[in-house]
Design a protein around this motif. Structure first.
Motif, PDB file in Angstrom:
ATOM      1  N   UNK A  71       0.950 -21.764  40.281  1.00 58.17           N
ATOM      2  CA  UNK A  71       0.594 -21.599  38.876  1.00 58.17           C
ATOM      3  C   UNK A  71       1.824 -21.298  38.024  1.00 58.17           C
ATOM      4  N   UNK A  72       1.719 -21.585  36.728  1.00 50.96           N
ATOM      5  CA  UNK A  72       2.798 -21.336  35.780  1.00 50.96           C
ATOM      6  C   UNK A  72       2.262 -20.440  34.675  1.00 50.96           C
ATOM      7  N   UNK A  73       2.998 -19.389  34.344  1.00 48.23           N
ATOM      8  CA  UNK A  73       2.584 -18.505  33.258  1.00 48.23           C
ATOM      9  C   UNK A  73       2.495 -19.291  31.953  1.00 48.23           C
ATOM     10  N   UNK A  74       1.449 -19.050  31.140  1.00 51.30           N
ATOM     11  CA  UNK A  74       1.273 -19.817  29.893  1.00 51.30           C
ATOM     12  C   UNK A  74       2.502 -19.809  28.992  1.00 51.30           C
ATOM     13  N   UNK A  75       3.166 -18.631  28.833  1.00 54.04           N
ATOM     14  CA  UNK A  75       4.332 -18.565  27.961  1.00 54.04           C
ATOM     15  C   UNK A  75       5.476 -19.391  28.514  1.00 54.04           C
ATOM     16  N   UNK A  76       5.668 -19.338  29.835  1.00 55.76           N
ATOM     17  CA  UNK A  76       6.714 -20.141  30.466  1.00 55.76           C
ATOM     18  C   UNK A  76       6.430 -21.628  30.287  1.00 55.76           C
ATOM     19  N   UNK A  77       5.168 -22.019  30.430  1.00 54.03           N
ATOM     20  CA  UNK A  77       4.785 -23.414  30.261  1.00 54.03           C
ATOM     21  C   UNK A  77       5.018 -23.870  28.823  1.00 54.03           C
ATOM     22  N   UNK A  78       4.692 -23.020  27.841  1.00 57.41           N
ATOM     23  CA  UNK A  78       4.916 -23.388  26.449  1.00 57.41           C
ATOM     24  C   UNK A  78       6.402 -23.588  26.173  1.00 57.41           C
ATOM     25  N   UNK A  79       7.228 -22.705  26.697  1.00 56.28           N
ATOM     26  CA  UNK A  79       8.668 -22.844  26.503  1.00 56.28           C
ATOM     27  C   UNK A  79       9.173 -24.152  27.106  1.00 56.28           C
ATOM     28  N   UNK A  80       8.660 -24.498  28.256  1.00 55.56           N
ATOM     29  CA  UNK A  80       9.067 -25.736  28.906  1.00 55.56           C
ATOM     30  C   UNK A  80       8.672 -26.947  28.053  1.00 55.56           C
ATOM     31  N   UNK A  81       7.452 -26.902  27.516  1.00 58.66           N
ATOM     32  CA  UNK A  81       6.975 -28.001  26.675  1.00 58.66           C
ATOM     33  C   UNK A  81       7.812 -28.103  25.405  1.00 58.66           C
ATOM     34  N   UNK A  82       8.134 -26.968  24.798  1.00 58.41           N
ATOM     35  CA  UNK A  82       8.906 -26.989  23.554  1.00 58.41           C
ATOM     36  C   UNK A  82      10.334 -27.470  23.789  1.00 58.41           C
ATOM     37  N   UNK A  83      10.914 -27.138  24.933  1.00 61.62           N
ATOM     38  CA  UNK A  83      12.264 -27.643  25.232  1.00 61.62           C
ATOM     39  C   UNK A  83      12.231 -29.176  25.363  1.00 61.62           C
ATOM     40  N   UNK A  84      11.179 -29.663  25.999  1.00 63.65           N
ATOM     41  CA  UNK A  84      11.034 -31.109  26.153  1.00 63.65           C
ATOM     42  C   UNK A  84      10.837 -31.767  24.786  1.00 63.65           C
ATOM     43  N   UNK A  85      10.039 -31.147  23.947  1.00 60.04           N
ATOM     44  CA  UNK A  85       9.798 -31.692  22.611  1.00 60.04           C
ATOM     45  C   UNK A  85      11.081 -31.674  21.781  1.00 60.04           C
ATOM     46  N   UNK A  86      11.865 -30.613  21.894  1.00 62.68           N
ATOM     47  CA  UNK A  86      13.123 -30.545  21.148  1.00 62.68           C
ATOM     48  C   UNK A  86      14.048 -31.688  21.534  1.00 62.68           C
ATOM     49  N   UNK A  87      14.057 -32.042  22.820  1.00 67.00           N
ATOM     50  CA  UNK A  87      14.874 -33.170  23.262  1.00 67.00           C
ATOM     51  C   UNK A  87      14.415 -34.474  22.629  1.00 67.00           C
ATOM     52  N   UNK A  88      13.096 -34.671  22.549  1.00 66.92           N
ATOM     53  CA  UNK A  88      12.558 -35.867  21.903  1.00 66.92           C
ATOM     54  C   UNK A  88      12.922 -35.885  20.424  1.00 66.92           C
ATOM     55  N   UNK A  89      12.735 -34.755  19.743  1.00 66.16           N
ATOM     56  CA  UNK A  89      13.062 -34.664  18.317  1.00 66.16           C
ATOM     57  C   UNK A  89      14.535 -34.976  18.071  1.00 66.16           C
ATOM     58  N   UNK A  90      15.393 -34.447  18.920  1.00 62.33           N
ATOM     59  CA  UNK A  90      16.832 -34.679  18.778  1.00 62.33           C
ATOM     60  C   UNK A  90      17.180 -36.156  18.948  1.00 62.33           C
ATOM     61  N   UNK A  91      16.574 -36.798  19.956  1.00 65.66           N
ATOM     62  CA  UNK A  91      16.864 -38.219  20.185  1.00 65.66           C
ATOM     63  C   UNK A  91      16.368 -39.081  19.032  1.00 65.66           C
ATOM     64  N   UNK A  92      15.286 -38.698  18.411  1.00 67.53           N
ATOM     65  CA  UNK A  92      14.744 -39.478  17.296  1.00 67.53           C
ATOM     66  C   UNK A  92      15.566 -39.294  16.029  1.00 67.53           C
ATOM     67  N   UNK A  93      16.062 -38.081  15.782  1.00 67.78           N
ATOM     68  CA  UNK A  93      16.677 -37.780  14.495  1.00 67.78           C
ATOM     69  C   UNK A  93      18.197 -37.858  14.481  1.00 67.78           C
ATOM     70  N   UNK A  94      18.842 -37.753  15.627  1.00 67.11           N
ATOM     71  CA  UNK A  94      20.300 -37.751  15.656  1.00 67.11           C
ATOM     72  C   UNK A  94      20.863 -39.096  15.196  1.00 67.11           C
ATOM     73  N   UNK A  95      21.759 -39.043  14.234  1.00 69.46           N
ATOM     74  CA  UNK A  95      22.383 -40.267  13.739  1.00 69.46           C
ATOM     75  C   UNK A  95      23.403 -40.791  14.740  1.00 69.46           C
TER      76      UNK A  95
END
Length: 284
Positions: free
Chosen positions: A148-172
């Protein structure tokens, strides 16, 4: 009256053949323009200063208001193409002055994709029990003992993944260079599926719908998915002042015989050929 004044500055070129804006730039519609390729890159690029109107009593005209300081500098020395992109204006490159004179809105191809995106960060993303009732692709993850994964740890993991996607989309420099309108959602919004805003709205250029930029609002099956149409989302969409027509289908949610059509979750849009593909379901 004029509320914004944009000055395009020629600092690096100073070629008499490109002395005025009309020599290398042509506005084809409210959201499409043509630009000479030679001016789109170094060392001939242009810069923009933007002034906004500040109310001043006693100014007899906007010209007088500008002289008296009623127009104040808002942004300065912005790359012209970046300014156009941030304003949501599509740029059509042309090869020479003759092509610039000939080109019209009829020559502009419909695009399948966009350079502006709206995203919702998964800040309160969780299973939606309303949607799970008839969504066969949705299921609750049941971890085995010891993994099992603690909910807060899982959220942090998801947000790190999302930040990578956001960066790839927006970086010039290292990404696609898109303009991203980023929102978040919280527990009190009660919108666990808010990360899928494409289900409740879509936008269409005037090239797709015969002359009017259109915003479509779709009817949603799950009651808590209707809450995703938050005022701040709608305000941002309307603030572009580009969508002169709103096609609102949401009244279907409250009809005696409700019908649902959940945006591009229900439809696959071939924008170029004006074809929509769909399969009948509880949401279509």
């Amino acid at each position: 009256g004029v509320r914004k004044l944009v000055i395009v500055r020629d600092v690096f070129d100073r070629d008499p053949k490109r002395a005025v804006l009309a020599d290398w730039f042509k506005l084809l519609s409210d959201d499409v323009c043509a630009v000479l390729k030679g001016v789109m890159r170094s060392p001939y690029r242009r810069l923009v200063n933007e002034y906004v109107f500040v109310e001043e009593k006693g100014a007899e005209s906007e010209a007088a208001a500008f002289r008296n300081g009623a127009f104040q500098l808002q942004t300065h020395d912005v790359d012209f193409l970046k300014y156009l992109r941030d304003e949501g204006i599509r740029v059509l490159p042309v090869n020479d002055e003759a092509q610039l004179k000939r080109v019209s809105i009829a020559d502009v191809p419909v695009q399948q994709s966009t350079n502006h995106v709206l995203m919702v960060a998964p800040t309160s993303f969780e299973p939606n029990m309303f949607a799970a009732e008839d969504n066969h692709f949705m299921g609750r993850y049941e971890p085995k003992e010891g993994e099992g994964v603690e909910p807060l740890t899982l959220q942090h993991k998801v947000l790190r993944e999302f930040e990578g996607l956001h960066s790839r989309l927006t970086s010039v420099d290292q990404g696609a260079g898109l303009v991203c309108h980023l929102f978040s959602h919280e527990v009190h919004h009660n919108t666990p599926d808010a990360v899928f805003p494409n289900n409740w709205f879509s936008t269409h250029t005037n090239l797709e719908v015969d002359g009017e930029c259109t915003l479509v609002l779709y009817p949603m099956r799950a009651p808590n998915r209707r809450l995703e149409r938050r005022p701040d989302f709608l305000h941002r969409l309307h603030s572009f002042r580009r969508y002169t027509h709103v096609f609102d289908l949401t009244r279907q949610e409250q009809s005696a015989d409700p019908k649902f059509l959940e945006g591009t979750g229900s439809l696959v849009l071939d924008r170029i050929n004006r074809i929509a593909y769909a399969v009948e379901s509880e949401r279509t």
